[in-house]
Design a protein around this motif. Structure first.
Motif, PDB file in Angstrom:
ATOM      1  N   GLN A 136       0.817  -1.213   0.000  1.00  0.00           N
ATOM      2  CA  GLN A 136       0.000   0.000   0.000  1.00  0.00           C
ATOM      3  C   GLN A 136       0.857   1.273   0.000  1.00  0.00           C
ATOM      4  O   GLN A 136       0.418   2.308  -0.493  1.00  0.00           O
ATOM      5  CB  GLN A 136      -0.934   0.004   1.217  1.00  0.00           C
ATOM      6  CG  GLN A 136      -1.953  -1.125   1.229  1.00  0.00           C
ATOM      7  CD  GLN A 136      -1.471  -2.335   2.017  1.00  0.00           C
ATOM      8  OE1 GLN A 136      -0.268  -2.581   2.103  1.00  0.00           O
ATOM      9  NE2 GLN A 136      -2.391  -3.080   2.593  1.00  0.00           N
ATOM     10  N   ASN A 164       0.252   4.349  -2.578  1.00  0.00           N
ATOM     11  CA  ASN A 164       0.016   5.713  -2.112  1.00  0.00           C
ATOM     12  C   ASN A 164       0.993   6.694  -2.765  1.00  0.00           C
ATOM     13  O   ASN A 164       0.621   7.796  -3.153  1.00  0.00           O
ATOM     14  CB  ASN A 164       0.132   5.788  -0.582  1.00  0.00           C
ATOM     15  CG  ASN A 164      -1.164   5.477   0.133  1.00  0.00           C
ATOM     16  OD1 ASN A 164      -1.918   6.364   0.494  1.00  0.00           O
ATOM     17  ND2 ASN A 164      -1.429   4.192   0.330  1.00  0.00           N
ATOM     18  N   LEU A 174      -6.362   0.699  -3.676  1.00  0.00           N
ATOM     19  CA  LEU A 174      -6.059   0.908  -2.262  1.00  0.00           C
ATOM     20  C   LEU A 174      -7.274   0.716  -1.367  1.00  0.00           C
ATOM     21  O   LEU A 174      -7.134   0.323  -0.201  1.00  0.00           O
ATOM     22  CB  LEU A 174      -5.489   2.315  -2.055  1.00  0.00           C
ATOM     23  CG  LEU A 174      -4.025   2.487  -2.442  1.00  0.00           C
ATOM     24  CD1 LEU A 174      -3.663   3.961  -2.561  1.00  0.00           C
ATOM     25  CD2 LEU A 174      -3.127   1.789  -1.435  1.00  0.00           C
TER      26      LEU A 174
END
Length: 344
Positions: free
Chosen positions: A289, A293, A315
């Motif tokens: 993740q 991001n 996500l």
């Protein structure tokens, strides 16, 4: 525009992001927004229940339970990932000395203590730019780094095959301003133990940033060379996006947006994403993740909303502190604002 407002020099992210170059978050089903999307949430465990339990044990000072759990982790990168998270737990420094004394032959409590002292040093220094750090804060910063150095080197001597001490020694070297040769040696020592270690590459990227005595050219060259030297699908493509965000952070208002939206930078971002997070061979390792991001923020700021939307959708509300803490305000609010502007 508030959506693009970076942190001021007085509150620039030389602390957490400058230290780790990493972030934590998790997938959550805690609720939905009016748009029908999952409400963004931060969680250090990234949805990893085993890590969540270890974090609770660390907070409680329960080495009797935490020690065997750490000893059971055989993968060097996984152990390092866990230790990064544990090192952020406040109060760990209060009980690790007792754990070291109780098990003098075990290098793990000493490793955790060294890792915690690196993080604890930056807590004393705070997130502020160097000019805004007080004399007392500098004193505590260097005292804690000195303890970290001693403990981490002892672990490295006892367990020469371990990756983790060399990861944290890269951070302490940068904080203590030990110089380019020392920084390079420690990075190379980490790579000898795990050549493709993303977290160590991120530390090297930080070391090469202009704000830490490097240059934009060195930073970009390192990021691109590392990506191209790795097979397609490697996580190292994230370095290219991080380098562009670091360059963006260093530019004046107006110039920053023009930089990220330039055809050359957009092309490099797409190339890096295609070679990493959007490649079919990308393994989605634990902590994936963080890379999503990074790319989501970079593509949103570059006005590449379609690609950013793809990443935000994957996500499913999982927010990481970094790189959203490069923007003014709360990382969750920043994530939400950029996700919503990129929604179809």
């Amino acid at each position: 525009m508030p959506l693009f407002r970076r942190r001021s020099d007085e509150d620039a992210p030389e602390g957490r992001s400058g230290r780790w170059g990493l972030g934590f978050g998790r997938r959550t089903a805690s609720g939905a927004t009016a748009r029908g999307t999952v409400e963004p949430v931060l969680d250090q465990a990234l949805g990893d229940e085993e890590l969540r339990l270890m974090l609770a044990q660390a907070a409680a000072g329960d080495w009797v339970a935490l020690g065997p759990a750490l000893a059971a982790v055989e993968d060097a990168t996984e152990l390092t990932r866990i230790l990064i998270a544990l090192s952020e737990v406040g109060g760990v420094e209060a009980w690790t000395d007792r754990a070291v004394a109780a098990e003098p032959g075990d290098a793990l409590p000493l490793l955790l203590s060294g890792a915690r002292h690196v993080s604890w040093a930056w807590e004393a220094r705070t997130r502020a730019r160097a000019a805004h750090v007080t004399e007392e804060q500098w004193k505590l910063f260097h005292q804690r780094l000195e303890t970290a150095e001693e403990q981490l080197f002892e672990v490295a001597e006892r367990e020469p095959s371990w990756l983790a001490p060399w990861y944290f020694l890269q951070i302490s070297a940068r904080g203590a301003s030990l110089g380019r040769d020392v920084a390079r040696y420690r990075f190379e020592a980490a790579l000898r133990r795990h050549p493709g270690h993303l977290a160590s590459h991120k530390q090297r990227l930080q070391q090469l940033c202009a704000k830490w005595g490097g240059s934009h050219d060195q930073m970009h060259e390192f990021a691109r060379a590392s990506m191209l030297a790795a097979p397609e699908g490697s996580p190292l493509g994230e370095l290219v996006a991080l380098a562009h965000l670091e360059r963006w952070l260093d530019l004046a208002d107006g110039e920053d947006h023009a930089y990220l939206t330039s055809p050359a930078v957009r092309a490099e971002l797409h190339e890096a994403a295609r070679r990493s997070v959007l490649h079919p061979a990308y393994p989605r390792p634990r902590g994936w993740q963080s890379a999503y991001n990074t790319f989501a923020m970079a593509f949103s700021l570059a006005d590449e909303r379609e690609t950013a939307h793809t990443l935000f959708e994957a996500l499913d509300g999982a927010v990481t502190d970094s790189p959203w803490d490069y923007l003014a305000g709360d990382p969750v609010a920043n994530f939400r604002a950029h996700r919503d502007r990129c929604a179809r």
